[in-house]
Motif scaffolding. Sequence first.
Motif, PDB file in Angstrom:
ATOM      1  N   GLU A   1     -29.249 -64.633  18.454  1.00 60.40           N
ATOM      2  CA  GLU A   1     -28.143 -63.802  18.001  1.00 60.40           C
ATOM      3  C   GLU A   1     -27.228 -64.665  17.140  1.00 60.40           C
ATOM      4  O   GLU A   1     -26.561 -65.573  17.635  1.00 60.40           O
ATOM      5  N   PRO A   2     -27.185 -64.405  15.822  1.00 58.46           N
ATOM      6  CA  PRO A   2     -26.421 -65.275  14.930  1.00 58.46           C
ATOM      7  C   PRO A   2     -24.954 -65.452  15.312  1.00 58.46           C
ATOM      8  O   PRO A   2     -24.390 -66.533  15.097  1.00 58.46           O
TER       9      PRO A   2
ATOM     10  N   LEU B   1     -28.663 -60.523  10.722  1.00 59.51           N
ATOM     11  CA  LEU B   1     -29.375 -59.721  11.716  1.00 59.51           C
ATOM     12  C   LEU B   1     -28.674 -59.894  13.063  1.00 59.51           C
ATOM     13  O   LEU B   1     -28.505 -61.026  13.537  1.00 59.51           O
ATOM     14  N   THR B   2     -28.254 -58.787  13.663  1.00 59.53           N
ATOM     15  CA  THR B   2     -27.469 -58.872  14.890  1.00 59.53           C
ATOM     16  C   THR B   2     -27.750 -57.690  15.802  1.00 59.53           C
ATOM     17  O   THR B   2     -28.149 -56.614  15.338  1.00 59.53           O
TER      18      THR B   2
ATOM     19  N   LEU C   1     -24.843 -56.131   7.532  1.00 60.76           N
ATOM     20  CA  LEU C   1     -25.289 -56.446   8.880  1.00 60.76           C
ATOM     21  C   LEU C   1     -26.432 -55.515   9.236  1.00 60.76           C
ATOM     22  O   LEU C   1     -26.280 -54.292   9.169  1.00 60.76           O
ATOM     23  N   ARG C   2     -27.588 -56.095   9.573  1.00 59.72           N
ATOM     24  CA  ARG C   2     -28.725 -55.291  10.010  1.00 59.72           C
ATOM     25  C   ARG C   2     -28.742 -55.266  11.528  1.00 59.72           C
ATOM     26  O   ARG C   2     -28.901 -56.298  12.178  1.00 59.72           O
TER      27      ARG C   2
ATOM     28  N   THR D   1     -27.257 -51.695   8.033  1.00 56.55           N
ATOM     29  CA  THR D   1     -28.599 -51.139   8.012  1.00 56.55           C
ATOM     30  C   THR D   1     -29.147 -51.272   9.437  1.00 56.55           C
ATOM     31  O   THR D   1     -28.477 -51.819  10.314  1.00 56.55           O
ATOM     32  N   VAL D   2     -30.349 -50.768   9.663  1.00 59.39           N
ATOM     33  CA  VAL D   2     -30.917 -50.785  11.018  1.00 59.39           C
ATOM     34  C   VAL D   2     -32.344 -51.304  10.982  1.00 59.39           C
ATOM     35  O   VAL D   2     -33.087 -51.056  10.019  1.00 59.39           O
ATOM     36  N   ALA D   3     -32.725 -52.043  12.015  1.00 60.89           N
ATOM     37  CA  ALA D   3     -34.113 -52.446  12.223  1.00 60.89           C
ATOM     38  C   ALA D   3     -34.600 -51.831  13.527  1.00 60.89           C
ATOM     39  O   ALA D   3     -33.987 -52.006  14.579  1.00 60.89           O
TER      40      ALA D   3
END
Length: 313
Positions: free
Chosen positions: A90-91, A114-115, A143-144, A182-184
């Motif tokens: 987790e960045p 990415l979080t 932020l993804r 955005t979303v992953a």
Amino acid sequence: MKDQANLGKFADPHVTADGDTRAHVPLSRPETLWFNTGTLCNIECENCYILSSPTNDALVYLRSDEMRPYLDELEERDWKVREIGFTGGEPFMNPDMIDMARMALERGYEVLILTNAMLPMMRPHVKAGLLELHKDFGDKLTLRISLDHWSEENHDAVRGVGGFKRTLEGMYWLRDNGLRMTVAGRTIWEESEAESRAAYGRLFAEHGFAIDAMHPGETVLFPEMDESVEVPEITTACWDILGKAPEDVMCASSRMVVKRKGAASPAVIACTLLPYEPEFEMGRTLEEAEAPVQLNHPHCAKFCVLGGASCSA
């Protein structure tokens, strides 16, 4: 690690088990330089490809002063990268995360973080830092958010009970403050991509998230990364057979910087998906990392060539 299902394969970096020439990918269009901020994470997810957890520090925190030389070298080597990406772990557990993002933004790069949008991102000093970055750089920062599934039940089956609600709380804060999201997600459930995207679209509409569920760069759906499944090796003949080209593969456009526990300095690796495979470590500098990448791992076939995945925005 090569699983029993692929026994005999992926042994020689240049030749397949059948004696054919293995495909390789030159760094033909560098677009994204990734920095792994460390493998420590506030949660431990089922089937995490990088084995992030509250105790895994195999990749230690990268610091601002270790990142700066790579940004200098990007300019010296004229890579023409448009985006700096940060992944973990987790960045936002890394104490230098806001500083590293600012460093990249000040040099004119787009930044992608990415979080899981949970507690580490929601600490007061991190939120203050994000608001300052947004004020200064606007939508250059994205932020993804890791939202494995559009349903609470399936998301929490991967990330733990309560994870869905805590991630949505983080997304509400980002939404209300105008930060770009955005979303992953993942495609490990028995539903088609069309069904999955439609359901994500309904979720985004319900909660007022300005995310396009149909756009593959705004809602990124990753296949399961299971090394126990047998996959074919990719030969030079595969490009024509599959109607693809080396420049279509992720390692044509990206590299990742990592700091291994106990190492004197960071290293550059070929692929964000293979941080522990020694054959994919390319050296300490970006110049060394300009070498071609041999597609010598099951993920190269299933995830990148056959799956067509990309970690970039």
